[in-house]
Design a protein around this motif. Structure first.
Motif, short mmCIF file in Angstrom:
data_model
loop_
_atom_site.label_atom_id
_atom_site.label_comp_id
_atom_site.label_asym_id
_atom_site.label_seq_id
_atom_site.Cartn_x
_atom_site.Cartn_y
_atom_site.Cartn_z
N UNK A 149 -6.26 -9.40 14.52
CA UNK A 149 -6.51 -8.03 14.04
C UNK A 149 -5.41 -7.58 13.09
N UNK A 150 -4.19 -7.97 13.39
CA UNK A 150 -3.08 -7.56 12.54
C UNK A 150 -3.19 -8.17 11.14
N UNK A 176 0.98 0.07 3.63
CA UNK A 176 1.73 -1.14 3.88
C UNK A 176 1.47 -1.57 5.32
N UNK A 177 1.62 -2.89 5.58
CA UNK A 177 1.15 -3.45 6.85
C UNK A 177 2.23 -4.18 7.64
N UNK A 178 3.46 -4.22 7.15
CA UNK A 178 4.52 -4.88 7.87
C UNK A 178 4.51 -6.39 7.73
N UNK A 179 3.64 -6.93 6.89
CA UNK A 179 3.60 -8.37 6.61
C UNK A 179 4.00 -8.54 5.14
N UNK A 180 5.11 -9.23 4.85
CA UNK A 180 5.61 -9.28 3.46
C UNK A 180 4.56 -9.75 2.46
N UNK A 181 3.81 -10.80 2.79
CA UNK A 181 2.82 -11.31 1.85
C UNK A 181 1.71 -10.28 1.59
N UNK A 186 -0.62 -5.62 -1.63
CA UNK A 186 -0.86 -4.17 -1.71
C UNK A 186 -0.09 -3.56 -2.88
N UNK A 187 1.16 -4.02 -3.10
CA UNK A 187 1.94 -3.52 -4.24
C UNK A 187 1.25 -3.84 -5.56
#
Length: 423
Positions: A149-150, A176-181, A186-187
């Motif tokens: 889900x994350x 933003x989702x806390x996952x760098x990739x 998103x950026x």
């Protein structure tokens, strides 16, 4: 994607459980069996020592005496030379674990334990291992679902963002989702959304500017063509056709100017030109419209002035001011030219009520209008003036006076600047 993540995580956990679980079962089974043998052997040694101690002091050795010395589920046989064998406990049936210990007086003690007790202990151990494995699988499934889900929810959200961009909604979401990739994606999407929004705004602005700037020249051109169709005089036809061709050239210049400003408003093609020619051209084009409205348009001030700018752009600025006076002003419209310092100023004024106080300096903002008009004419005029290094200002509100400031100094070429730098 969720299903694949859950299945892959569960497969890894099952493989780990299978590898380590089977090894653990084998090790535990052997350990339990060895422990049972050691217990039986210890029981035999202990019982042999008891028998030795009684034989040494000539005490009786009977089954009744030894029955309390062994574990309830075990069976013992004591063989003393010259005496009958002594049996203690119930003899087990089936497979047994047996151990024999010799005594110092020549006796032997054999202790047996049914293997079923070992099997039960192994079963209890397997049950515990199975429960632990089940808990590990459940924990792995829950962790896999959470992780899926994350990862899957942000991807779904990013897909929706991309779909919104494709459908013409370029608003950035800034999520933003806390996952760098995923945050990197998103950026990029937010940056693309901002660029698309700027492009759409520029396109809409270009369409609005073109509609506003081309409306009056096209109307004047259509009037010239109508006059050509209604006359049989060849000289009049030639004269009107020449004027129409001039207006077509101006239209072409307007379109090119709008496209140039839409790409980079700072880009100009300023040259030195005769200001009187542009003013007289505007007077000739607007006099019919003013005569139809029962008004007049005149010019005054210094003559034979040369200014720096794009003639077509300056003509469009003056046309916007003249049209603004025709729509919102009153009485005679006057174009006055004067010189101040190193600048040429063209003032456009009329005898109307002037600019309302609530508008003030906002008169040059887009969508700001005192009446039912587009509200972009003066904004476009200011952009055109600034693109050539000039400026357009409201010098007075009542009666209204607008001033177009143009430089009198020719623009310096880049190569001239380079030469001065070298020197």
């Amino acid at each position: 994607m969720r299903r694949r993540l859950i299945q892959s995580t569960l497969a890894v956990v099952l493989v780990v459980i299978a590898v380590f679980g089977v090894s653990l079962v084998i090790v535990e089974t052997r350990t339990i069996s060895e422990s049972a043998r050691e217990r039986v052997h210890s029981e035999a040694v202990r019982l042999a020592s008891i028998v030795d101690s009684r034989l040494i002091v000539d005490e009786q050795v009977t089954a009744e005496i030894l029955s309390g010395q062994i574990t309830e589920d075990r069976y013992a046989v004591i063989r003393i030379p010259g005496r009958p064998a002594i049996e203690v406990g119930d003899k087990p049936e089936g497979d047994v674990i047996s151990a024999t210990a010799p005594g110092e007086e020549g006796e032997t003690v054999t202790v047996q334990e049914p293997r079923s007790s070992v099997t039960q202990e192994v079963a209890r151990t397997l049950l515990i291992i199975g429960l632990v494995a089940l808990l590990a699988v459940i924990a792995a499934v829950l962790l896999a679902v959470r992780q899926a889900n994350r990862l899957a929810s942000p991807l779904t959200d990013l897909a929706e963002t991309a779909e919104r961009l494709g459908s013409g909604d370029p608003r950035p979401r800034h999520r933003r989702y806390g996952v760098p990739e995923l945050d990197r994606v998103a950026d990029v999407l937010d940056s693309s959304a901002e660029r698309i929004a700027r492009m759409l705004t520029a396109e809409r602005r270009l369409a609005a500017d073109a509609s506003h700037q081309l409306r009056t020249p096209l109307t004047a051109l259509s009037m010239r063509l109508e006059e050509i169709t209604l006359t049989d005089d060849l000289e009049t036809v030639k004269e009107e056709a020449t004027i129409a061709l001039t207006q077509v050239e101006r239209l072409t210049d307007v379109v090119e100017r709008l496209l140039t400003n839409s790409r980079d408003p700072r880009t100009g093609s300023a040259v030195t030109f005769e200001l009187d020619e542009v003013i007289q051209q505007q007077l000739a084009e607007w006099r019919p419209a003013y005569r139809s409205a029962g008004r007049a348009i005149v010019s005054s001030g210094k003559r034979n002035l040369r200014a720096v700018g794009t003639p077509g752009a300056v003509a469009q600025v003056l046309a916007a001011l003249i049209e603004n006076s025709l729509m919102h002003g009153g009485g005679t419209v006057a174009l006055r030219t004067r010189v101040t310092g190193n600048q040429v100023v063209v003032e456009v004024t009329d005898e109307g009520p002037g600019v309302p106080e609530e508008l003030g300096a906002r008169i040059f903002e887009r969508a700001i209008s005192g009446r039912n008009s587009t509200g972009i004419g003066l904004a476009v005029a200011r952009d055109l003036a600034e693109a050539d290094g000039g400026r357009l200002e409201m010098l007075q509100a009542k009666p209204p006076v607008f001033g177009l400031f143009l430089s009198r100094t020719p623009p310096q070429k880049p190569e001239d600047t380079d030469r001065q730098t070298v020197r």
